[in-house]
Scaffold this active site. Structure first.
Site, mmCIF file in Angstrom:
data_model
loop_
_atom_site.group_PDB
_atom_site.id
_atom_site.type_symbol
_atom_site.label_atom_id
_atom_site.label_comp_id
_atom_site.label_asym_id
_atom_site.label_seq_id
_atom_site.Cartn_x
_atom_site.Cartn_y
_atom_site.Cartn_z
ATOM 1 N N LYS A 111 0.816 -1.219 0.000
ATOM 2 C CA LYS A 111 0.000 0.000 0.000
ATOM 3 C C LYS A 111 0.852 1.273 0.000
ATOM 4 O O LYS A 111 0.374 2.341 -0.380
ATOM 5 C CB LYS A 111 -0.949 0.013 1.213
ATOM 6 N N LYS A 192 -5.036 -10.869 -6.013
ATOM 7 C CA LYS A 192 -6.240 -11.246 -5.272
ATOM 8 C C LYS A 192 -7.399 -10.325 -5.662
ATOM 9 O O LYS A 192 -7.184 -9.163 -6.035
ATOM 10 C CB LYS A 192 -6.003 -11.236 -3.752
ATOM 11 N N LYS A 195 -11.340 -4.875 -3.385
ATOM 12 C CA LYS A 195 -12.396 -3.869 -3.445
ATOM 13 C C LYS A 195 -11.976 -2.678 -4.292
ATOM 14 O O LYS A 195 -12.811 -1.981 -4.848
ATOM 15 C CB LYS A 195 -12.677 -3.350 -2.032
HETATM 16 P P1 AMP Z 1 -11.220 -6.343 3.756
HETATM 17 O O1 AMP Z 1 -11.959 -6.172 2.495
HETATM 18 O O2 AMP Z 1 -9.756 -6.117 3.561
HETATM 19 O O3 AMP Z 1 -11.796 -5.626 4.922
HETATM 20 O O4 AMP Z 1 -11.351 -7.888 4.069
HETATM 21 C C1 AMP Z 1 -12.434 -8.470 4.733
HETATM 22 C C2 AMP Z 1 -12.240 -9.953 4.830
HETATM 23 O O5 AMP Z 1 -12.268 -10.555 3.533
HETATM 24 C C3 AMP Z 1 -10.885 -10.383 5.430
HETATM 25 O O6 AMP Z 1 -11.073 -11.506 6.253
HETATM 26 C C4 AMP Z 1 -10.059 -10.737 4.243
HETATM 27 O O7 AMP Z 1 -9.037 -11.667 4.539
HETATM 28 C C5 AMP Z 1 -11.097 -11.326 3.310
HETATM 29 N N1 AMP Z 1 -10.701 -11.190 1.905
HETATM 30 C C6 AMP Z 1 -10.436 -10.033 1.242
HETATM 31 N N2 AMP Z 1 -10.124 -10.276 -0.046
HETATM 32 C C7 AMP Z 1 -10.195 -11.627 -0.206
HETATM 33 C C8 AMP Z 1 -9.997 -12.511 -1.330
HETATM 34 N N3 AMP Z 1 -9.663 -12.038 -2.543
HETATM 35 N N4 AMP Z 1 -10.161 -13.834 -1.129
HETATM 36 C C9 AMP Z 1 -10.506 -14.323 0.087
HETATM 37 N N5 AMP Z 1 -10.718 -13.552 1.173
HETATM 38 C C10 AMP Z 1 -10.558 -12.218 1.042
#
Ligand code: AMP
Ligand code: TRP
Length: 326
Positions: A111, A192, A195
């Site tokens: 980041k 990966k 968002k």
């Molecule tokens: P965040 O969007 O970073 O707040 O992530 C929320 C949850 O989604 C966390 O537990 C992340 O590890 C999971 N997560 C985010 N992106 C992925 C992805 N591409 N595949 C699997 N899990 C994900």
């Protein structure tokens, strides 16, 4: 009963990766664990946010938690900044973490890449995450694979304090799924699903319209072999789609391979569109029902009260062990 804690950032575009890696586990754990699910708005402001949009995104994520099946009768659902203990414990943990270990966090490195300077909050982000977890004497943290390093750091900080100050914290464990822990971007299976990617077809958001889902899947990167076979190394694109198929369609990789033997990617993708649209339709429907309801606000208020009651006890113990306060 073991205690579970997890959080999702309120930054819009909650996608299939979030669902298959994290949210699905949230629902599975509810019946035999004491679950606490948080919308981590203080993590979101580690990058600039529009205040009006942030407020909406907090409610979006709260409504999605409920729409995927988190049950407020079983689980506590609340917003991080509504419970002051997170910020309080964050400082104490910050004083017990090291710039060296934080510099090694890959999420920070990616980041802050190509930037001369980064916000301090982006650097200390994993310490606030450790505070979230330790504040509730958490045993289990269901997350996607990308959070492994952060969980390890949380365990290191807690162990350090237990050994050098006084036994204060429960040492938590991460919980990662075999399938779904790392869903890749549809347009580039080496990245990966995220968002924030600029290409909307790189992800399937939980609230996407059927037409958008169809477009994203039909455009998804595969390979030129044309054989539906699970092989992450050599066929990352189709393997990623097969993972989604397998979890949403409740089929093993072998069953999927057998079903598409002699058929091309076109047939496979068409079916995957249908499976995905059908899996997301009820989520979308429940989301629409609850998103603008008074009930949602009540659930979050009640959740904050219950979370706060637990956190106050932990903070009293932490302050006592550190010799802080009167
Ligand atoms: P965040 O969007 O970073 O707040 O992530 C929320 C949850 O989604 C966390 O537990 C992340 O590890 C999971 N997560 C985010 N992106 C992925 C992805 N591409 N595949 C699997 N899990 C994900
Ligand atoms: N850092 C996590 C993510 O980006 C979100 C998060 C914040 C979290 N605090 C947490 C996850 C505590 C689990 C437990 O996905």
């Amino acid at each position: 009963m073991k205690r579970v804690f997890s959080g999702v950032q309120p930054t819009g575009n909650i996608h299939l990766g979030n669902y298959l890696g994290a949210l699905k586990q949230f629902v599975e754990l509810q019946d035999d664990h004491e679950c606490i699910y948080c919308i981590v708005d203080m993590h979101a402001i580690t990058v600039p946010q529009n205040p009006k949009e942030l407020k909406e995104h907090i409610l979006d994520v709260a409504a999605l938690y409920l729409a995927v099946g988190v049950d407020p009768k079983k689980s506590i659902v609340f917003v991080q900044s509504d419970v002051p203990g997170h910020a309080e414990l964050n400082w104490i943990l910050t004083c017990n973490s090291y710039t060296g270990e934080l510099s090694r966090m890959t999420q920070f490195k990616s980041k802050s890449q190509n930037k001369e300077s980064a916000p301090t909050g982006l650097f200390t982000y994993p310490v606030l995450m450790a505070a979230d977890i330790l504040l509730y004497d958490t045993d289990v943290v269901p997350v996607g694979n990308d959070q492994k390093q952060h969980i390890e750091l949380c365990r290191d900080i807690a162990t350090r304090i237990n050994n050098t100050v006084k036994k204060t914290f429960v040492i938590p464990e991460g919980r990662f799924l075999k399938a779904g822990a790392r869903i890749m971007a549809l347009d580039d299976p080496t990245q990966k699903m995220s968002k924030s990617a600029a290409n909307v077809h790189s992800r399937i958001s939980l609230l996407d319209e059927p037409n958008k889902i169809k477009k994203s899947i039909m455009k998804a990167t595969t390979d030129s072999e044309g054989v539906v076979r699970y092989d992450v190394e050599n066929k990352p694109g189709i393997s990623n789609l097969m993972t989604i198929y397998s979890v949403l369609g409740n089929m093993s990789m072998e069953e999927i391979e057998a079903k598409y033997e002699g058929k091309g990617y076109g047939d496979f993708k068409k079916d995957l569109v249908e499976i995905t649209v059908n899996a997301l339709a009820p989520i979308k429907e429940r989301y629409e029902e609850i998103r603008h309801s008074d009930e949602l606000i009540e659930i979050l208020k009640d959740g904050a009260e219950r979370a706060n009651a637990i956190s106050v006890k932990t903070m009293a113990r932490v302050k006592k062990n550190f010799g802080l306060g009167l």
